[in-house]
Design an enzyme around this catalytic site. Structure first.
Site, PDB file in Angstrom:
ATOM      1  N   HIS A 190       0.819  -1.225   0.000  1.00  0.00           N
ATOM      2  CA  HIS A 190       0.000   0.000   0.000  1.00  0.00           C
ATOM      3  C   HIS A 190       0.846   1.265   0.000  1.00  0.00           C
ATOM      4  CE1 HIS A 190      -4.012  -1.899   0.698  1.00  0.00           C
ATOM      5  NE2 HIS A 190      -3.208  -2.904   0.978  1.00  0.00           N
ATOM      6  N   ASP A 398       3.385   9.370  -1.211  1.00  0.00           N
ATOM      7  CA  ASP A 398       2.323   8.601  -0.577  1.00  0.00           C
ATOM      8  C   ASP A 398       1.920   7.442  -1.478  1.00  0.00           C
ATOM      9  OD1 ASP A 398       0.665   8.020   1.525  1.00  0.00           O
ATOM     10  OD2 ASP A 398      -0.404   9.915   1.480  1.00  0.00           O
TER      11      ASP A 398
END
Ligand code: ADP
Length: 491
Positions: A190, A398
């Site tokens: 992730h 991110d």
């Protein structure tokens, strides 16, 4: 009245299962008929009563996808004297089996705060200067992964599809193989991935790439991250992957794919419509006295670019004085990982910058920056997004950043706000109609906030319409279907 935020007709189509190119269509993953269970493994498993209370992109994306007949295995959130040898099982009302283990305090500190969040997290976010490595932490990381494998083993059935999530569990596939598990195993990361020149800073870099290669499918948020991993396969294992991202390893073929995580867009639309009527939304509305709202929602993490964001807001007030007294910036930064030193110093740094900005620009009846470090429940949050004229999502790096997608889904399509998005968020790959910025350039971010605040209704609607279509297209459900279709297609 127009049905607010109804999906465009073609989106209804897109919600159907659409297998990736070259992958045979299969039944939906939550249709148990003959396809085997889906066993999701993640570090933290929210119990049925905690669903929605654990902040973080993984919990949101995967929770939307667990359905009847699936199993979710991982850490209970409890630290004990010893790491459990067997899992505790709870069957939820929705028919999902939650299987959890406790982790011994001494292992937890080293596994979680030490190696996972002190070494892997900064490294995978390109912050080698913050990386803290020691061998005892890495050993605990391996020990906890082995404990996960041993506790999971007796729960597995031969036709289960095992889907492991995130950086805390990179060696788990290898540990399961060592115990003789022959099921299809998938792994999804992730967070971003780094090129070999960064990964090689970590002493066990080669071991981790080899451990991941025990899985059949390895997934990333973006094509760039997948490509970065493949470069490491060559560097660490001396294997040259094929152009389609496949490579042979120990007699099997590993497939490397990219598929972006998303949210349950229509559920979030409804939440935001209702949330606008909650007491929290009413209190926020009253407190703004008609001023525009600039909103940031994050975990308090150095990957999120919060100091730079505060600087950019300061630049806005300095360079565009027409916005003084006309806007309020609300930054919600939920505390996280407070036991890790770099998070404590980030908090002190933010406290100081908030003081600087408010000291410089406040008036006796206006405070430009509101900053809170406790989380807000999802209902209230959805209402806050909807009220915000600007959504600020400016991480330095991110994985995906689901906040960007939630902000889009929450808007009133007849009077939408504007998303200011870092080019280094995974979401920037898809959400190109946002105002895309380099988060380290305070002047550029300030100019984008200004542009968003003065943007015409027509332009806001056009940008929102394009973004909303994308958010409806790459949903949490589609993410799961795509990944599992690839996993099921492996021999
Ligand atoms: P990460 O996984 O790094 O935390 P994401 O943006 O992908 O970042 O996911 C964050 C999730 O957690 C979103 O669903 C968001 O709504 C939730 N969240 C983030 N910050 C807060 C906060 N301050 N209060 C409540 N929920 C939050």
């Amino acid at each position: 009245m127009v049905l607010v935020n109804a999906p465009p007709p073609e989106m209804k189509e897109a919600a159907q299962l659409e297998p990736p190119a070259g992958v045979p269509a299969g039944p939906l993953v939550w249709d148990e008929a003959g396809t085997g269970r889906v066993v999701i493994v993640s570090n933290r498993v929210p119990s049925p009563s905690e669903q929605g209370a654990v902040a973080g992109g993984l919990a949101v994306g995967v929770a939307d996808a667990t359905t009847k007949g699936s199993m979710w295995f991982g850490w209970s959130g409890r630290r004990g004297e010893e790491t459990s040898k067997e899992a505790s099982i709870v069957l939820s009302e929705a028919g999902v089996t939650f299987a959890t283990i406790d982790i011994a305090e001494r292992d937890y500190q080293r596994f979680y705060n030490g190696f996972s969040n002190g070494a892997l997290w900064p490294l995978l976010h390109y912050r080698t200067g913050l990386l803290r490595f020691n061998r005892a932490d890495y050993q605990a990381y391996r020990t906890v992964n082995r404990a996960f494998a041993r506790a999971l083993l007796p729960l597995l059935r031969p036709d289960d599809l095992i889907w492991i999530h995130d950086y805390q569990l990179m060696p788990l596939g290898m540990e399961l193989r060592a115990l003789g598990v022959e099921n299809r195993i998938g792994f999804f990361l992730h967070v971003p991935f780094v090129p070999p020149s960064f990964l090689q800073v970590l002493p066990p870099a080669d071991e981790l790439v080899a451990a991941l290669s025990a899985c059949d499918v390895i997934g990333f948020q973006t094509a760039a991250d997948a490509d970065m991993f493949l470069q490491n396969v060559t560097e660490s294992l001396g294997v040259q992957p094929q152009r389609d991202g496949r490579y042979p390893y120990h007699g099997r073929e590993v497939a490397v794919i990219s598929t972006p995580i998303g949210i349950d867009a229509m559920k979030f639309v409804k939440l935001a419509e209702r949330a606008a009527l909650t007491p929290e939304a009413a209190r926020l509305q009253e407190s703004l006295s008609g001023r525009k709202l600039v909103l940031g929602v994050d975990r308090l993490d150095y990957s999120k670019g919060l100091p730079q964001r505060f600087d950019a807001y300061g630049r806005l007030l300095y360079a565009y004085p027409q916005h003084r007294r006309a806007v309020n910036f609300l930054q919600i930064a939920a505390r996280s990982r407070q036991e890790v030193g770099s998070y404590q110093s980030l908090r002190r740094e933010l406290d100081r910058r908030v003081g600087d900005i408010n000291g410089e620009f406040s008036d006796f009846d206006w405070v430009p920056l509101r900053y809170m470090t406790h989380p807000v429940n999802r209902n209230a949050l959805a209402g806050f997004y909807r009220r915000a004229s600007i959504g600020l999502v400016t991480p330095l790096r991110d994985g995906m950043n689901l906040v960007a997608k939630e902000y889009i889904a929450a808007q009133d399509p007849e009077d939408p706000g504007v998303l200011v998005l870092s080019r280094f968020a995974g979401a920037a790959d898809e959400l190109t109609e946002a105002l895309v910025v380099n988060p380290v350039d305070a002047d550029e971010v300030a100019a984008a906030i200004h542009q968003g605040l003065v943007m015409s209704l027509d332009e806001r609607c056009a940008r929102h319409d394009a973004l909303f279509r994308k958010v409806c297209h790459t949903t949490a459900r589609r993410f799961c279907e795509t990944f599992l279709a690839h996993l099921r297609a492996q021999p």
